[in-house]
Design a protein around this motif. Structure first.
Motif, PDB file in Angstrom:
ATOM      1  N   TYR A 151       0.829  -1.247  -0.042  1.00 17.15           N
ATOM      2  CA  TYR A 151       0.069  -0.196   0.110  1.00 17.15           C
ATOM      3  C   TYR A 151       0.743   1.342  -0.055  1.00 17.15           C
ATOM      4  N   GLY A 152       0.134   2.147  -0.502  1.00 18.33           N
ATOM      5  CA  GLY A 152       0.942   3.699  -0.564  1.00 18.33           C
ATOM      6  C   GLY A 152       1.581   3.874  -1.999  1.00 18.33           C
ATOM      7  N   PHE A 167       3.536   2.279  -6.212  1.00 15.89           N
ATOM      8  CA  PHE A 167       4.285   0.998  -6.272  1.00 15.89           C
ATOM      9  C   PHE A 167       4.314   0.314  -4.849  1.00 15.89           C
ATOM     10  N   GLY A 168       3.289   0.910  -3.922  1.00 17.74           N
ATOM     11  CA  GLY A 168       3.257   0.348  -2.505  1.00 17.74           C
ATOM     12  C   GLY A 168       4.368   0.696  -1.643  1.00 17.74           C
ATOM     13  N   THR A 169       4.818   1.891  -1.615  1.00 18.22           N
ATOM     14  CA  THR A 169       6.322   1.780  -0.723  1.00 18.22           C
ATOM     15  C   THR A 169       6.003   2.342   0.398  1.00 18.22           C
ATOM     16  N   LEU A 171      -7.806   0.219   6.885  1.00 17.29           N
ATOM     17  CA  LEU A 171      -8.059   1.013   5.936  1.00 17.29           C
ATOM     18  C   LEU A 171      -7.275   0.747   4.428  1.00 17.29           C
ATOM     19  N   TRP A 172      -6.104   0.632   4.856  1.00 13.92           N
ATOM     20  CA  TRP A 172      -5.075   0.308   3.505  1.00 13.92           C
ATOM     21  C   TRP A 172      -5.290  -1.107   3.046  1.00 13.92           C
ATOM     22  N   TYR A 173      -5.575  -2.049   3.773  1.00  8.27           N
ATOM     23  CA  TYR A 173      -6.110  -3.407   3.348  1.00  8.27           C
ATOM     24  C   TYR A 173      -7.385  -3.372   2.260  1.00  8.27           C
ATOM     25  N   ARG A 216      -4.900  -0.296  -3.985  1.00 10.98           N
ATOM     26  CA  ARG A 216      -4.990  -0.612  -5.531  1.00 10.98           C
ATOM     27  C   ARG A 216      -3.544  -1.162  -5.857  1.00 10.98           C
ATOM     28  N   VAL A 217      -2.411  -1.276  -5.142  1.00 14.12           N
ATOM     29  CA  VAL A 217      -1.310  -1.601  -5.692  1.00 14.12           C
ATOM     30  C   VAL A 217      -1.267  -3.172  -6.022  1.00 14.12           C
ATOM     31  N   GLY A 218      -1.221  -3.475  -7.249  1.00 14.08           N
ATOM     32  CA  GLY A 218      -1.169  -4.881  -7.886  1.00 14.08           C
ATOM     33  C   GLY A 218      -2.489  -5.488  -7.628  1.00 14.08           C
ATOM     34  N   SER A 219      -3.681  -4.801  -7.900  1.00 11.40           N
ATOM     35  CA  SER A 219      -5.001  -5.412  -7.717  1.00 11.40           C
ATOM     36  C   SER A 219      -5.939  -4.370  -8.350  1.00 11.40           C
TER      37      SER A 219
END
Length: 522
Positions: free
Chosen positions: A338-339, A342-344, A361-363, A367-370
């Protein structure tokens, strides 16, 4: 004449000194029995007073005031018995909801206040009964300070109880509007709060109202269709990018968009835009703040269900709610980054994890990779985990934190008068069968939805939720095809033929409404 015997002479003699009634020895008279066997020390006086705070009447018995001591003990025993019976009665599901009633909360706060005053006077009376004046000057000062602290301490639990009850009352009144303020609302009858309905349909909305964005974007939309008698529930998840939804023809947006919401825009007209469109166009809706009504109409018409109530929780407020109950335990099927793009910012590792509010909330939003449909599946599990883990015991112990967040982040049209019945229904749901159906590819396409197939699948899922099942929750498989129509066992909103949009063929697979336990490992 015979002389009297010595025994007879002894009986006629006047009583001598040895036969005179004697006074009891000093310290053994009736009044002296009221005195202590030993002089009270400072420590013993404090100890007996503390014991009286736990076992009322102990200090009075120690001081010789037995009648008062036994009365206090009897009253205390009666209170304990009454409290035990009350707890047994109120812990039953059909009675526990009574505690959500406004009058019950007020009575509870008053009783807590009376209890605080009674225990304060009990400690003070016990201390005075033990005659602290017999102590030395230093003993009187020390005992007075200790007993003063004790008087305040015994009122603390009652004060906390009263504060908790009043906080819940204030929060409930702030979130749930009174039916009297809504002229269109039907009156609530306690003997039949759901108006004879077999099912009640709730729209649960997660609003993405960030501080840098105007208005509310409905990021998560789920309908919970609850069977009133059993509590069996079907959860329908609709994608936020579902396009060109229809509205009932007799509604303002049904007249404005007879062919579907913004049908003229090939890449527009998303479901998550309906709420804000209605808010921004009161001249079309007829009055202000009709976003909830517009979204309820759209989703109800899509599922062929009558949406009775809605509840909106801001997504960022939801994170605070999760923190308030101590986090959520969730089964993470695969690593979720998440973030940023690229989910950094971080990674939520696969496996059973206890997530903080921010992580939960992030879970549900990453949208990273999904894609959106994967997010919907995760959001469904977050909602299910929260519903399962926010038990009454957890809510009561964390009520102040929860209330503070809920007042700022929640919005609903559920009447305050219905809250106690809603609480009772919620207790049924916790122990009932809960299944879930998502309208996502490959069974359902959001770009040009097959409305008839969606309605048929929803009707089948609702019907199967009321069927008898084993103690273990089983998956409720739903067969849905464009050529099949099912009658819904709940009040429906039937789509006229003229409002039916063109349909995009979808493959006739098995659209599964499955248990949340199976899907999320709850």
């Amino acid at each position: 004449m015979t002389e009297p015997s010595l025994a007879q002479q002894a009986q006629t003699l006047p009583p001598g000194p040895a036969q005179q009634p004697q006074a009891p020895p000093p310290g053994h008279g009736p009044k002296d029995r009221m005195r202590f066997a030993k002089p009270m020390t400072t420590a013993s006086l404090i100890g007996w007073t503390v014991l009286s705070a736990i076992l009322p009447g102990a200090a009075h018995l120690r001081s010789g005031r037995r009648r008062t001591g036994y009365i206090l003990l009897g009253v205390f025993g009666l209170l304990l018995a009454t409290a035990a019976v009350g707890v047994l009665i109120l812990t039953k599901d059909e009675n526990a909801a009574f505690l959500a009633r406004d009058s019950a909360l007020l009575i509870g706060a008053i009783l807590a206040g009376v209890g605080a005053l009674a225990w304060f006077l009990l400690v003070l009376s016990s201390y005075i009964t033990l005659k602290p004046k017999q102590l030395t000057g230093a003993g009187q000062i020390v005992s007075g300070i200790v007993i003063g602290v004790l008087c305040v301490s015994v009122t603390a639990p009652f004060a906390l109880t009263a504060n908790t009850v009043l906080t819940f009352k204030e929060t409930a009144n702030a979130i749930f509007p009174s039916a009297e303020t809504d002229p269109t609302a039907a009156p609530i009858k306690h003997e039949d709060p759901w108006g004879g309905r077999e099912r009640v349909n709730f729209l649960l909305v997660g609003g993405d109202g960030a501080g840098n964005r105007q208005g509310v974007r409905t990021d998560s939309m789920t309908v919970a269709s609850v069977h009133v008698k059993t509590g069996n529930t079907v959860m329908f998840s609709l994608p936020r990018n579902m396009q060109h939804v229809h509205f009932p023809p007799n509604t303002p947006l049904g007249k404005q968009f007879p062919n579907g919401f913004m049908r003229e825009l090939p890449n527009g007209g998303l479901l998550n835009e309906v709420w804000q469109y209605a808010e921004d166009n009161p001249q079309i809706m007829g009055r202000k703040h009709q976003g909830p009504r517009a979204l309820m109409d759209a989703i109800g018409y899509t599922l062929n269900l009558k949406i009775d109530y809605y509840a909106l929780v801001n997504m960022y407020g939801f994170a605070h709610l999760v923190d308030a109950i101590g986090g959520l335990k969730i089964r993470v099927d695969s690593d979720v980054k998440y973030g940023g793009t690229f989910g950094t910012a971080g990674t939520i590792k696969a496996g059973y994890q206890r997530l903080s509010g921010e992580q939960a909330l992030w879970y549900g939003r990453s949208r990273v990779g999904s894609d959106d449909f994967s997010r919907m599946a995760r959001q469904r599990c977050v909602i299910g985990a929260f519903a399962q883990q926010a038990t009454p015991q957890v809510v009561i112990t964390k009520l102040s934190k929860i209330a503070s967040v809920a007042k700022r982040m929640a919005q609903t049209n559920i009447p305050r008068e219905l809250l106690e019945h809603l609480a009772g229904l919620g207790l049924k749901v916790k122990n009932a069968k809960i299944t879930s159906l998502q309208f996502v590819p490959p069974e359902f396409y959001s770009g040009s939805p097959d409305w008839q197939k969606i309605r048929a699948a929803a009707a089948r899922a609702v019907r199967q939720s009321t069927q008898q099942s084993s103690s273990r929750v089983q998956a409720a498989n739903v067969t849905a095809s464009p050529g099949t129509t099912e009658a819904s066992p709940t009040p429906t909103m039937t789509a006229p033929r003229t409002a039916k949009p063109s349909q995009t063929p979808t493959r006739n697979g098995r659209a599964g409404a499955k248990s949340l336990n199976e899907l999320c490992g709850l």
